[in-house]
Write a protein that holds these residues in place. Sequence first.
Motif, short mmCIF file in Angstrom:
data_model
loop_
_atom_site.label_atom_id
_atom_site.label_comp_id
_atom_site.label_asym_id
_atom_site.label_seq_id
_atom_site.Cartn_x
_atom_site.Cartn_y
_atom_site.Cartn_z
N SER A 144 0.84 -1.20 0.00
CA SER A 144 0.00 0.00 0.00
C SER A 144 0.88 1.26 0.00
O SER A 144 1.98 1.27 0.54
N ASP A 145 0.36 2.32 -0.60
CA ASP A 145 1.07 3.60 -0.59
C ASP A 145 0.86 4.38 0.70
O ASP A 145 1.52 5.39 0.92
N THR A 146 -0.08 3.93 1.54
CA THR A 146 -0.41 4.72 2.73
C THR A 146 -0.35 3.95 4.06
O THR A 146 -0.24 4.57 5.11
N ASP A 147 -0.40 2.63 4.03
CA ASP A 147 -0.50 1.86 5.28
C ASP A 147 0.70 2.04 6.20
O ASP A 147 0.56 1.92 7.42
N HIS A 148 1.87 2.31 5.67
CA HIS A 148 3.03 2.51 6.53
C HIS A 148 2.91 3.78 7.37
O HIS A 148 3.59 3.94 8.37
N LEU A 149 1.99 4.67 7.00
CA LEU A 149 1.78 5.92 7.75
C LEU A 149 0.66 5.82 8.78
O LEU A 149 0.43 6.77 9.52
N LEU A 150 -0.01 4.68 8.85
CA LEU A 150 -1.10 4.51 9.82
C LEU A 150 -0.66 4.72 11.27
O LEU A 150 -1.42 5.31 12.04
N PRO A 151 0.54 4.30 11.69
CA PRO A 151 0.94 4.59 13.07
C PRO A 151 1.01 6.10 13.37
O PRO A 151 0.67 6.53 14.47
N VAL A 152 1.39 6.90 12.39
CA VAL A 152 1.44 8.35 12.58
C VAL A 152 0.02 8.90 12.72
O VAL A 152 -0.26 9.72 13.60
N ILE A 153 -0.87 8.45 11.87
CA ILE A 153 -2.26 8.91 11.91
C ILE A 153 -2.91 8.51 13.23
O ILE A 153 -3.57 9.33 13.89
N ASP A 154 -2.71 7.25 13.64
CA ASP A 154 -3.27 6.78 14.92
C ASP A 154 -2.71 7.57 16.09
O ASP A 154 -3.44 7.92 17.02
N PHE A 155 -1.43 7.87 16.06
CA PHE A 155 -0.77 8.65 17.10
C PHE A 155 -1.40 10.04 17.20
O PHE A 155 -1.73 10.52 18.30
N LEU A 156 -1.60 10.69 16.07
CA LEU A 156 -2.19 12.04 16.07
C LEU A 156 -3.64 12.02 16.55
O LEU A 156 -4.04 12.87 17.35
N LYS A 157 -4.42 11.05 16.09
CA LYS A 157 -5.81 10.96 16.54
C LYS A 157 -5.88 10.70 18.04
O LYS A 157 -6.75 11.24 18.73
N ALA A 158 -4.96 9.90 18.57
CA ALA A 158 -4.93 9.62 20.01
C ALA A 158 -4.60 10.87 20.82
O ALA A 158 -4.94 10.95 22.00
N ARG A 159 -3.97 11.84 20.19
CA ARG A 159 -3.63 13.09 20.86
C ARG A 159 -4.65 14.19 20.61
O ARG A 159 -4.40 15.35 20.89
N GLY A 160 -5.79 13.82 20.05
CA GLY A 160 -6.88 14.78 19.90
C GLY A 160 -6.98 15.47 18.57
O GLY A 160 -7.85 16.33 18.38
N TYR A 161 -6.13 15.11 17.63
CA TYR A 161 -6.25 15.70 16.29
C TYR A 161 -7.51 15.15 15.63
O TYR A 161 -7.83 13.98 15.73
N THR A 162 -8.22 16.03 14.92
CA THR A 162 -9.48 15.68 14.30
C THR A 162 -9.30 15.53 12.79
O THR A 162 -8.86 16.48 12.13
N PRO A 163 -9.62 14.35 12.22
CA PRO A 163 -9.52 14.20 10.77
C PRO A 163 -10.43 15.18 10.04
O PRO A 163 -11.58 15.39 10.43
N ALA B 12 7.55 18.90 15.75
CA ALA B 12 8.49 18.53 16.81
C ALA B 12 7.99 17.30 17.57
O ALA B 12 8.78 16.41 17.92
N LEU B 13 6.69 17.22 17.81
CA LEU B 13 6.11 16.07 18.49
C LEU B 13 6.30 14.80 17.66
O LEU B 13 6.65 13.74 18.20
N LEU B 14 6.12 14.89 16.36
CA LEU B 14 6.32 13.74 15.49
C LEU B 14 7.78 13.30 15.49
O LEU B 14 8.08 12.10 15.52
N GLN B 15 8.70 14.25 15.48
CA GLN B 15 10.12 13.93 15.49
C GLN B 15 10.54 13.27 16.81
O GLN B 15 11.46 12.47 16.84
N GLU B 16 9.85 13.60 17.89
CA GLU B 16 10.15 13.00 19.19
C GLU B 16 9.72 11.54 19.26
O GLU B 16 10.32 10.75 19.99
#
Length: 106
Positions: A18-37, A62-66
């Motif tokens: 997939s062209d996008t599935d490797h980014l799912l951990p980033v998306i899940d991380f952001l949603k868990a921190r309150g980001y709204t799709p 910066a949060l993503l880099q951490e």
Amino acid sequence: MCQTLPKTVIPQDAPNGSDTDHLLPVIDFLKARGYTPATGDRFDFNRDGLGTYGFTEPLNVALLQEHFVFPPTITLSGEGLHDTRHFVRIGQGTPTPPARTLSFEA
């Protein structure tokens, strides 16, 4: 003594091709921190093939880099995360407008 949590390594490619599935951990991380799709909780692809997963809030790079280690094909900027290998991005996006109905009635 302060211990640092290990960073999650984001692979260059998803095992399933997939062209996008490797980014799912980033998306899940952001949603868990309150980001709204903003794009219906999915990647939207424009006519040129660029896929965008948008959030209503600007990304905290910066949060993503951490928390993540990214391959060289993924860059972070003020606009968000850009994957040049798969032509997809994660950033602040505009909500997907509702579908308009087409009517031939006068």
